[in-house]
Write a protein that holds these residues in place. Sequence first.
Motif, short mmCIF file in Angstrom:
data_model
loop_
_atom_site.label_atom_id
_atom_site.label_comp_id
_atom_site.label_asym_id
_atom_site.label_seq_id
_atom_site.Cartn_x
_atom_site.Cartn_y
_atom_site.Cartn_z
N GLY A 241 0.69 -1.28 0.10
CA GLY A 241 -0.05 0.18 -0.01
C GLY A 241 0.99 1.25 0.27
N VAL A 242 2.14 1.04 -0.33
CA VAL A 242 3.07 2.53 -0.44
C VAL A 242 3.21 2.84 -1.70
CG1 VAL A 242 5.16 3.52 0.35
CG2 VAL A 242 4.18 2.05 1.93
N SER A 243 3.75 2.01 -2.50
CA SER A 243 4.09 2.46 -3.92
C SER A 243 2.65 2.36 -4.68
CB SER A 243 4.77 1.56 -4.64
OG SER A 243 4.15 0.09 -4.85
N ALA A 244 1.67 1.90 -4.14
CA ALA A 244 0.14 1.89 -4.95
C ALA A 244 -0.23 3.37 -4.61
CB ALA A 244 -0.58 0.86 -4.26
N ALA A 245 0.17 4.05 -3.51
CA ALA A 245 -0.24 5.43 -3.22
C ALA A 245 0.30 6.48 -4.32
CB ALA A 245 -0.09 5.77 -1.74
N HIS A 246 1.47 5.95 -4.57
CA HIS A 246 2.15 6.82 -5.92
C HIS A 246 1.40 6.72 -6.95
CE1 HIS A 246 5.40 7.98 -8.40
NE2 HIS A 246 5.76 8.85 -7.34
N GLN A 247 0.92 5.49 -7.34
CA GLN A 247 0.21 5.26 -8.68
C GLN A 247 -1.07 5.81 -8.53
OE1 GLN A 247 0.85 3.73 -11.63
NE2 GLN A 247 0.20 1.58 -11.18
N VAL A 248 -1.48 5.95 -7.31
CA VAL A 248 -3.06 6.72 -7.05
C VAL A 248 -2.76 8.02 -7.65
CG1 VAL A 248 -4.88 7.42 -5.62
CG2 VAL A 248 -4.04 5.12 -5.61
N LEU A 249 -1.50 8.53 -6.98
CA LEU A 249 -1.20 10.02 -7.16
C LEU A 249 -1.01 10.26 -8.78
CD1 LEU A 249 -0.24 12.77 -6.16
CD2 LEU A 249 2.09 11.81 -5.71
N ALA A 250 -0.36 9.48 -9.42
CA ALA A 250 -0.19 9.60 -10.81
C ALA A 250 -1.46 9.54 -11.44
CB ALA A 250 0.67 8.50 -11.34
N LEU A 251 -2.41 8.73 -11.07
CA LEU A 251 -3.72 8.81 -11.78
C LEU A 251 -4.44 10.23 -11.51
CD1 LEU A 251 -4.69 4.97 -10.69
CD2 LEU A 251 -4.93 5.92 -13.22
N GLU A 252 -4.20 10.55 -10.37
CA GLU A 252 -4.85 12.10 -10.13
C GLU A 252 -4.61 13.05 -10.96
OE1 GLU A 252 -6.90 14.64 -7.44
OE2 GLU A 252 -7.09 12.78 -7.61
N VAL A 253 -3.04 13.11 -11.07
CA VAL A 253 -2.47 13.98 -12.10
C VAL A 253 -2.78 13.77 -13.39
CG1 VAL A 253 -0.09 14.67 -13.05
CG2 VAL A 253 -0.11 14.12 -10.93
N ALA A 254 -3.23 12.58 -13.92
CA ALA A 254 -3.68 12.18 -15.04
C ALA A 254 -5.19 12.46 -15.17
CB ALA A 254 -3.42 10.92 -15.54
N GLY A 255 -5.87 12.80 -14.08
CA GLY A 255 -7.35 13.35 -14.11
C GLY A 255 -8.21 11.74 -13.99
N VAL A 256 -7.53 10.93 -13.17
CA VAL A 256 -8.30 9.49 -13.29
C VAL A 256 -8.36 9.24 -11.74
CG1 VAL A 256 -8.40 7.13 -13.76
CG2 VAL A 256 -7.63 8.87 -15.48
N PRO A 257 -9.88 9.32 -11.40
CA PRO A 257 -9.96 8.88 -9.77
C PRO A 257 -9.63 7.43 -9.75
CG PRO A 257 -12.10 9.45 -10.90
CD PRO A 257 -10.89 9.85 -11.89
N ALA A 258 -9.08 7.01 -8.55
CA ALA A 258 -8.81 5.62 -8.33
C ALA A 258 -8.78 5.29 -6.78
CB ALA A 258 -7.24 5.27 -8.89
N ALA A 259 -9.15 4.24 -6.64
CA ALA A 259 -9.31 3.65 -4.98
C ALA A 259 -7.85 2.96 -4.74
CB ALA A 259 -10.55 2.50 -4.91
N LEU A 260 -7.72 2.72 -3.59
CA LEU A 260 -6.46 2.36 -3.18
C LEU A 260 -6.95 1.12 -2.13
CD1 LEU A 260 -3.12 2.36 -2.35
CD2 LEU A 260 -3.90 3.37 -0.46
N TYR A 261 -6.23 -0.31 -2.54
CA TYR A 261 -6.20 -1.35 -1.60
C TYR A 261 -5.32 -1.14 -1.02
CZ TYR A 261 -6.19 -6.36 -0.25
OH TYR A 261 -6.05 -7.60 0.27
N ALA A 262 -5.41 -0.95 0.48
CA ALA A 262 -4.19 -0.59 1.33
C ALA A 262 -3.69 -1.60 1.81
CB ALA A 262 -4.80 0.22 2.57
N GLY A 263 -4.38 -2.78 2.19
CA GLY A 263 -3.85 -3.99 2.40
C GLY A 263 -2.75 -4.76 1.41
N SER A 264 -3.15 -4.57 0.22
CA SER A 264 -2.37 -5.03 -1.06
C SER A 264 -1.99 -6.58 -0.78
CB SER A 264 -1.18 -3.96 -1.20
OG SER A 264 -1.61 -2.80 -1.67
#
Length: 280
Positions: A241-264
Amino acid sequence: MTAIISASDLSDELAGARPPVLLDVRWRLSTAGAGAPAFDGRAEYEAGHVPGAVYVDLDAELAGPPGERGRHPLPDTAEFGAAMRRAGVRADTPVVTYDGGQGWAAARAWWLLRWSGHPDVRVLDGGLAAWGDRPLETGAATPEEGDFLPVPGTLALLDADGAAALAREGLLLDARAGERYRGEVEPIDRVGGHIPGAVSAPTTDNVTADGTFRPAAELAARFAALGAAEASEVGVYCGSGVSAAHQVLALEVAGVPAALYAGSWSEWTQDESRPVATGA
């Protein structure tokens, strides 16, 4: 409001009338065996940080104890709020997070604060390396106590069942390295492979050689090619759930809302009855 900020813009804001609260979240994923020295982010912080920044310990303050919920489960809400107030975070003041350059830990802090209801949080694009030859401060900052009270739920969060359903019905991105997704190697968790139906999308492909994000249009094209344009919903997971947060951030920059599976993946593989897929 954008989710990232350049070093030059941050420098200007720090000199302005309403400077942001700065959080230094230096952290490094360790694959070393037992007995190896742990990475000491606090020591690096005290040796030199952006002036005014307060150190935040990812393992102790941005995650709960490792266990059945994964290696970096979400922290207790009250404990997280107390940690943020100790760091000087206020509800009415912008926050900027940064780390040593990789961006994963800074994104974890960004995601937690946004998920907890803080309205104005950004990540320093490129991390401390992007600060360049601007002045650094040594020692430890002693901020005034903040007033931030977390109210979780602003950003979408997945549990294991939700991640499995999204892999079937929407788009679930696996942010780990491709060889871990394929199950060829697994240096940390119990078993290699991926959640069935998930699509490989390594976080490292979101940034340029200097560690800054690729332009928003390039990121949007990347995620569209992975299926985000057609998907009803998008989610992301990684190892813990750490690098995935960075991916959610990249999606945010791209204008795509995304959910995080924190447990991963580290949570998914705790239950041996959950299916594991391998290969491409």
